[in-house]
Design a protein around this motif. Structure first.
Motif, short mmCIF file in Angstrom:
data_model
loop_
_atom_site.label_atom_id
_atom_site.label_comp_id
_atom_site.label_asym_id
_atom_site.label_seq_id
_atom_site.Cartn_x
_atom_site.Cartn_y
_atom_site.Cartn_z
N PHE A 127 -16.43 24.84 42.89
CA PHE A 127 -15.93 26.16 42.52
C PHE A 127 -16.31 27.19 43.58
O PHE A 127 -17.42 27.12 44.11
CB PHE A 127 -16.52 26.63 41.18
N PHE A 128 -15.42 28.12 43.84
CA PHE A 128 -15.80 29.30 44.60
C PHE A 128 -16.54 30.20 43.62
O PHE A 128 -16.03 30.50 42.54
CB PHE A 128 -14.57 30.02 45.16
N MET A 129 -17.75 30.59 43.98
CA MET A 129 -18.57 31.41 43.08
C MET A 129 -19.19 32.57 43.85
O MET A 129 -19.65 32.39 44.98
CB MET A 129 -19.67 30.57 42.44
N SER A 130 -19.23 33.72 43.20
CA SER A 130 -19.92 34.87 43.78
C SER A 130 -21.43 34.67 43.61
O SER A 130 -21.88 33.81 42.84
CB SER A 130 -19.49 36.15 43.08
N ASP A 131 -22.21 35.48 44.30
CA ASP A 131 -23.66 35.40 44.14
C ASP A 131 -24.06 35.66 42.69
O ASP A 131 -24.96 35.01 42.16
CB ASP A 131 -24.36 36.42 45.04
N GLU A 132 -23.37 36.59 42.04
CA GLU A 132 -23.68 36.91 40.64
C GLU A 132 -23.38 35.71 39.73
O GLU A 132 -24.13 35.44 38.79
CB GLU A 132 -22.87 38.12 40.17
N GLN A 133 -22.31 34.98 40.01
CA GLN A 133 -21.98 33.80 39.21
C GLN A 133 -23.02 32.71 39.41
O GLN A 133 -23.43 32.05 38.45
CB GLN A 133 -20.58 33.30 39.55
N VAL A 134 -23.45 32.51 40.63
CA VAL A 134 -24.48 31.50 40.90
C VAL A 134 -25.76 31.87 40.15
O VAL A 134 -26.40 31.01 39.53
CB VAL A 134 -24.75 31.36 42.41
N GLU A 135 -26.14 33.13 40.18
CA GLU A 135 -27.35 33.58 39.49
C GLU A 135 -27.24 33.44 37.97
O GLU A 135 -28.25 33.32 37.29
CB GLU A 135 -27.66 35.03 39.84
N SER A 136 -26.01 33.41 37.43
CA SER A 136 -25.83 33.34 35.98
C SER A 136 -25.82 31.91 35.43
O SER A 136 -25.75 31.72 34.22
CB SER A 136 -24.52 34.03 35.58
N ILE A 137 -25.90 30.91 36.30
CA ILE A 137 -25.80 29.53 35.85
C ILE A 137 -26.87 29.26 34.78
O ILE A 137 -28.05 29.55 34.97
CB ILE A 137 -25.93 28.54 37.03
N HIS A 138 -26.43 28.71 33.66
CA HIS A 138 -27.25 28.41 32.49
C HIS A 138 -27.83 29.67 31.83
O HIS A 138 -28.79 29.57 31.08
CB HIS A 138 -28.37 27.42 32.80
N GLY A 139 -27.24 30.81 32.11
CA GLY A 139 -27.72 32.05 31.51
C GLY A 139 -26.65 32.71 30.66
O GLY A 139 -25.60 32.12 30.37
N ILE A 140 -26.92 33.93 30.28
CA ILE A 140 -25.97 34.70 29.49
C ILE A 140 -24.75 35.03 30.35
O ILE A 140 -24.88 35.42 31.51
CB ILE A 140 -26.64 35.99 28.98
N ASN A 141 -23.57 34.83 29.77
CA ASN A 141 -22.30 35.12 30.44
C ASN A 141 -22.04 34.25 31.68
O ASN A 141 -21.39 34.70 32.63
CB ASN A 141 -22.18 36.60 30.80
N GLU A 142 -22.55 33.03 31.69
CA GLU A 142 -22.24 32.11 32.79
C GLU A 142 -20.72 31.96 32.87
O GLU A 142 -20.05 31.81 31.85
CB GLU A 142 -22.88 30.76 32.53
N ASN A 143 -20.17 32.00 34.09
CA ASN A 143 -18.72 31.90 34.21
C ASN A 143 -18.31 31.50 35.62
O ASN A 143 -19.11 31.58 36.55
CB ASN A 143 -18.07 33.24 33.86
N VAL A 144 -17.09 31.04 35.72
CA VAL A 144 -16.42 30.84 37.01
C VAL A 144 -15.05 31.51 36.89
O VAL A 144 -14.53 31.70 35.80
CB VAL A 144 -16.25 29.33 37.37
N ASP A 145 -14.48 31.86 38.03
CA ASP A 145 -13.17 32.48 38.02
C ASP A 145 -12.11 31.46 37.64
O ASP A 145 -12.12 30.32 38.13
CB ASP A 145 -12.83 33.05 39.40
N VAL A 146 -11.19 31.85 36.79
CA VAL A 146 -10.09 30.98 36.37
C VAL A 146 -9.31 30.51 37.61
O VAL A 146 -8.85 29.38 37.67
CB VAL A 146 -9.17 31.71 35.37
N SER A 147 -9.22 31.37 38.61
CA SER A 147 -8.47 31.02 39.81
C SER A 147 -9.06 29.83 40.57
O SER A 147 -8.38 29.20 41.37
CB SER A 147 -8.38 32.23 40.75
N SER A 148 -10.32 29.50 40.30
CA SER A 148 -10.94 28.36 40.99
C SER A 148 -10.77 27.04 40.25
O SER A 148 -11.11 25.98 40.78
CB SER A 148 -12.43 28.64 41.24
#
Length: 87
Positions: free
Chosen positions: A51-72
Motif C-alpha cells: 500500500f502507498f501510505m502516508s507517515d500518519e497512516q504508518v503511525e496509525s497501524i494497529h491504533g485508533i483509526n488505522e486506515n489505507v487510502d481506497v485508491s491503493s
C-alpha cells in the motif's frame, strides 16, 4: 527471509510490475506482526504491505483509526494476484 533468496526476489518483481518505479529494500521491522507465528512453519516469511501510505497512516497501524487510502486497494490486489500466479 533472505533478501538474496527467491521469495524476496518474487516480492521485488511484484513490486516492479505493480508499482512501477518503486524500489524494494530490506528493512528492520521494529513492531510485531502475525508473521512471528508463520515463521514457525516457513523459512520465508516476508513482512510487507503493498500500500502507498502516508507517515500518519504508518503511525496509525494497529491504533485508533488505522486506515489505507481506497485508491491503493486496486494496486494491492494486483500485487497479490501477481504473487499467487508466479509463486
Amino acid at each position: 527471509t533472505d533478501y538474496r533468496g527467491e521469495p524476496f526476489r518474487l516480492i521485488e518483481r511484484a513490486v516492479s510490475e505493480c508499482f512501477g518505479d518503486v524500489r524494494t529494500a530490506p528493512w528492520i521491522m521494529t513492531g510485531a506482526s502475525d508473521c512471528r507465528f508463520m515463521c514457525r512453519v516457513s523459512d520465508n516469511c516476508v513482512r510487507f504491505a503493498p500500500f502507498f501510505m502516508s507517515d500518519e497512516q504508518v503511525e496509525s497501524i494497529h491504533g485508533i483509526n488505522e486506515n489505507v487510502d481506497v485508491s491503493s486497494l486496486a494496486t494491492a490486489v494486483d500485487f497479490y494476484k501477481y504473487i499467487i500466479r508466479e509463486a
